[in-house]
Design a protein around this motif. Structure first.
Motif, PDB file in Angstrom:
ATOM      1  N   VAL A 117      71.735  52.577  30.083  1.00 56.53           N
ATOM      2  CA  VAL A 117      71.383  53.966  30.414  1.00 56.53           C
ATOM      3  C   VAL A 117      69.857  54.165  30.343  1.00 56.53           C
ATOM      4  N   PRO A 118      69.089  53.381  31.113  1.00 55.35           N
ATOM      5  CA  PRO A 118      67.625  53.470  30.975  1.00 55.35           C
ATOM      6  C   PRO A 118      67.050  54.823  31.375  1.00 55.35           C
ATOM      7  N   TYR A 119      67.619  55.467  32.388  1.00 53.86           N
ATOM      8  CA  TYR A 119      67.070  56.752  32.834  1.00 53.86           C
ATOM      9  C   TYR A 119      67.338  57.855  31.807  1.00 53.86           C
ATOM     10  N   ALA A 120      68.567  57.942  31.346  1.00 51.28           N
ATOM     11  CA  ALA A 120      68.902  58.958  30.343  1.00 51.28           C
ATOM     12  C   ALA A 120      68.144  58.704  29.047  1.00 51.28           C
ATOM     13  N   ASP A 121      68.112  57.450  28.619  1.00 51.44           N
ATOM     14  CA  ASP A 121      67.432  57.092  27.376  1.00 51.44           C
ATOM     15  C   ASP A 121      65.935  57.392  27.474  1.00 51.44           C
ATOM     16  N   GLY A 122      65.321  57.021  28.576  1.00 52.73           N
ATOM     17  CA  GLY A 122      63.885  57.270  28.759  1.00 52.73           C
ATOM     18  C   GLY A 122      63.551  58.744  28.871  1.00 52.73           C
ATOM     19  N   PHE A 123      64.333  59.472  29.660  1.00 49.66           N
ATOM     20  CA  PHE A 123      64.124  60.906  29.857  1.00 49.66           C
ATOM     21  C   PHE A 123      64.215  61.656  28.535  1.00 49.66           C
ATOM     22  N   LEU A 124      65.295  61.400  27.792  1.00 47.69           N
ATOM     23  CA  LEU A 124      65.521  62.126  26.550  1.00 47.69           C
ATOM     24  C   LEU A 124      64.587  61.670  25.431  1.00 47.69           C
ATOM     25  N   THR A 125      64.228  60.393  25.428  1.00 42.75           N
ATOM     26  CA  THR A 125      63.278  59.914  24.434  1.00 42.75           C
ATOM     27  C   THR A 125      61.915  60.571  24.630  1.00 42.75           C
ATOM     28  N   VAL A 150      62.421  73.031  23.909  1.00 44.09           N
ATOM     29  CA  VAL A 150      62.566  71.615  24.258  1.00 44.09           C
ATOM     30  C   VAL A 150      63.806  71.052  23.574  1.00 44.09           C
ATOM     31  N   TRP A 151      63.976  71.361  22.284  1.00 44.00           N
ATOM     32  CA  TRP A 151      65.119  70.811  21.546  1.00 44.00           C
ATOM     33  C   TRP A 151      66.447  71.331  22.077  1.00 44.00           C
ATOM     34  N   ILE A 152      66.491  72.574  22.511  1.00 44.29           N
ATOM     35  CA  ILE A 152      67.748  73.090  23.071  1.00 44.29           C
ATOM     36  C   ILE A 152      68.155  72.259  24.288  1.00 44.29           C
ATOM     37  N   MET A 153      67.204  72.031  25.213  1.00 43.63           N
ATOM     38  CA  MET A 153      67.492  71.235  26.409  1.00 43.63           C
ATOM     39  C   MET A 153      67.896  69.803  26.028  1.00 43.63           C
ATOM     40  N   VAL A 154      67.105  69.187  25.173  1.00 50.55           N
ATOM     41  CA  VAL A 154      67.338  67.798  24.777  1.00 50.55           C
ATOM     42  C   VAL A 154      68.695  67.654  24.084  1.00 50.55           C
ATOM     43  N   ASP A 155      68.983  68.556  23.164  1.00 49.25           N
ATOM     44  CA  ASP A 155      70.228  68.447  22.393  1.00 49.25           C
ATOM     45  C   ASP A 155      71.466  68.592  23.271  1.00 49.25           C
ATOM     46  N   LEU A 157      78.569  65.401  18.063  1.00 45.48           N
ATOM     47  CA  LEU A 157      78.855  66.641  17.344  1.00 45.48           C
ATOM     48  C   LEU A 157      77.598  67.165  16.663  1.00 45.48           C
ATOM     49  N   LEU A 158      76.822  66.264  16.062  1.00 46.36           N
ATOM     50  CA  LEU A 158      75.564  66.652  15.423  1.00 46.36           C
ATOM     51  C   LEU A 158      74.647  67.353  16.414  1.00 46.36           C
ATOM     52  N   TYR A 159      74.533  66.806  17.615  1.00 49.11           N
ATOM     53  CA  TYR A 159      73.639  67.396  18.605  1.00 49.11           C
ATOM     54  C   TYR A 159      74.183  68.715  19.147  1.00 49.11           C
ATOM     55  N   ALA A 160      75.492  68.890  19.130  1.00 50.02           N
ATOM     56  CA  ALA A 160      76.054  70.201  19.468  1.00 50.02           C
ATOM     57  C   ALA A 160      75.668  71.217  18.384  1.00 50.02           C
ATOM     58  N   VAL A 161      75.721  70.785  17.133  1.00 51.70           N
ATOM     59  CA  VAL A 161      75.270  71.642  16.028  1.00 51.70           C
ATOM     60  C   VAL A 161      73.780  71.917  16.170  1.00 51.70           C
ATOM     61  N   PHE A 162      73.018  70.890  16.580  1.00 51.29           N
ATOM     62  CA  PHE A 162      71.578  71.064  16.779  1.00 51.29           C
ATOM     63  C   PHE A 162      71.256  72.133  17.826  1.00 51.29           C
ATOM     64  N   VAL A 163      72.099  72.234  18.865  1.00 53.52           N
ATOM     65  CA  VAL A 163      71.868  73.265  19.885  1.00 53.52           C
ATOM     66  C   VAL A 163      71.901  74.643  19.222  1.00 53.52           C
ATOM     67  N   VAL A 164      72.916  74.872  18.409  1.00 55.76           N
ATOM     68  CA  VAL A 164      73.052  76.154  17.713  1.00 55.76           C
ATOM     69  C   VAL A 164      71.881  76.369  16.759  1.00 55.76           C
ATOM     70  N   LEU A 178      60.026  63.117  22.040  1.00 53.49           N
ATOM     71  CA  LEU A 178      58.665  62.917  21.538  1.00 53.49           C
ATOM     72  C   LEU A 178      57.854  64.199  21.693  1.00 53.49           C
ATOM     73  N   LEU A 179      57.991  64.838  22.838  1.00 53.09           N
ATOM     74  CA  LEU A 179      57.295  66.103  23.064  1.00 53.09           C
ATOM     75  C   LEU A 179      57.773  67.157  22.067  1.00 53.09           C
ATOM     76  N   GLY A 180      59.084  67.278  21.901  1.00 55.63           N
ATOM     77  CA  GLY A 180      59.626  68.257  20.959  1.00 55.63           C
ATOM     78  C   GLY A 180      59.141  68.028  19.540  1.00 55.63           C
ATOM     79  N   GLN A 181      59.108  66.774  19.117  1.00 55.87           N
ATOM     80  CA  GLN A 181      58.658  66.457  17.756  1.00 55.87           C
ATOM     81  C   GLN A 181      57.177  66.755  17.580  1.00 55.87           C
ATOM     82  N   PHE A 182      56.380  66.454  18.599  1.00 62.39           N
ATOM     83  CA  PHE A 182      54.952  66.761  18.524  1.00 62.39           C
ATOM     84  C   PHE A 182      54.738  68.270  18.415  1.00 62.39           C
TER      85      PHE A 182
END
Length: 196
Positions: A124-132, A152-157, A174-181, A136-140
């Motif tokens: 999954v190089p495209y999904a992995d690269g896009f979300l990674t 950014v985190w809402i979209m990514v999660d 499930l964790l990332y669904a919780v992260f959206v909330v 990085l942007l969200g964390q910065f």
């Protein structure tokens, strides 16, 4: 710690479960702007690096290493502030900073996709690269206390939920669904204290 264990009707590992719990603590503390969230971020990132290595999500694995480094820096900035301030305030990106952020994300995405396709066996190089790159942007942005980090985190999660289901990491999905909330809650909470 990577042995399979049943939990709530699906299979996980003790490593993934512990990573999950530490990640929830991280975001809960971050929403409240409590600097100890960075410590939990470091711990959960270290454990999730191992989880993602086992799932052949190498972009996400490398992202966890970067998260550890950015978490150390973010912790420092949150405690020390900038320009003589006691603590870093929540602010918004300027228009030019938004353009720079999007351009940086697109360049990072292209480089990561190329690297993952060329040097790894990920499926999954495209999904992995896009979300990674977006992570990085969200964390910065989070480390700079920019309110846009939550957008950014809402979209990514949301997108990560699908990826982790495909990769059979149901607990992490499930964790990332919780992260959206939690990200929506973070956006609302930080919006009340935003200075710009």
């Amino acid at each position: 710690m990577n042995d399979s264990i049943p939990l709530l009707g699906f299979t996980t590992s003790l490593l993934e479960l512990l990573s999950f719990l530490l990640s929830v603590i991280t975001v809960a503390l971050t929403i409240r702007q409590i600097h100890w969230g960075w410590l939990f971020s470091i711990l959960s990132s270290a454990l999730y690096a191992a989880v993602f290595f086992n799932a052949k999500l190498y972009g996400d694995m490398g992202l966890q290493v970067v998260f550890i480094l950015v978490s150390l820096w973010g912790w420092w900035v949150w405690l020390r502030g900038e320009g003589g301030q006691d603590a870093l305030p929540v602010t918004r990106l300027s228009s030019s900073q938004k353009v720079l952020a999007v351009c940086s994300w697109l360049v990072m995405c292209a480089l990561l996709v190329w690297f993952l396709k060329t040097y790894t066996d990920t499926d999954v190089p495209y999904a992995d690269g896009f979300l990674t790159a977006a992570s990085l942007l969200g964390q910065f942005l989070l480390s700079r206390k920019k309110i846009e980090n939550w957008m950014v985190w809402i979209m990514v999660d949301v997108l990560y939920v699908g990826l982790y289901v495909v990769k059979n990491l149901q607990l992490t999905a499930l964790l990332y669904a919780v992260f959206v909330v939690l990200a929506v809650m973070g956006l609302r909470s930080w919006g009340k204290t935003c200075q710009q």
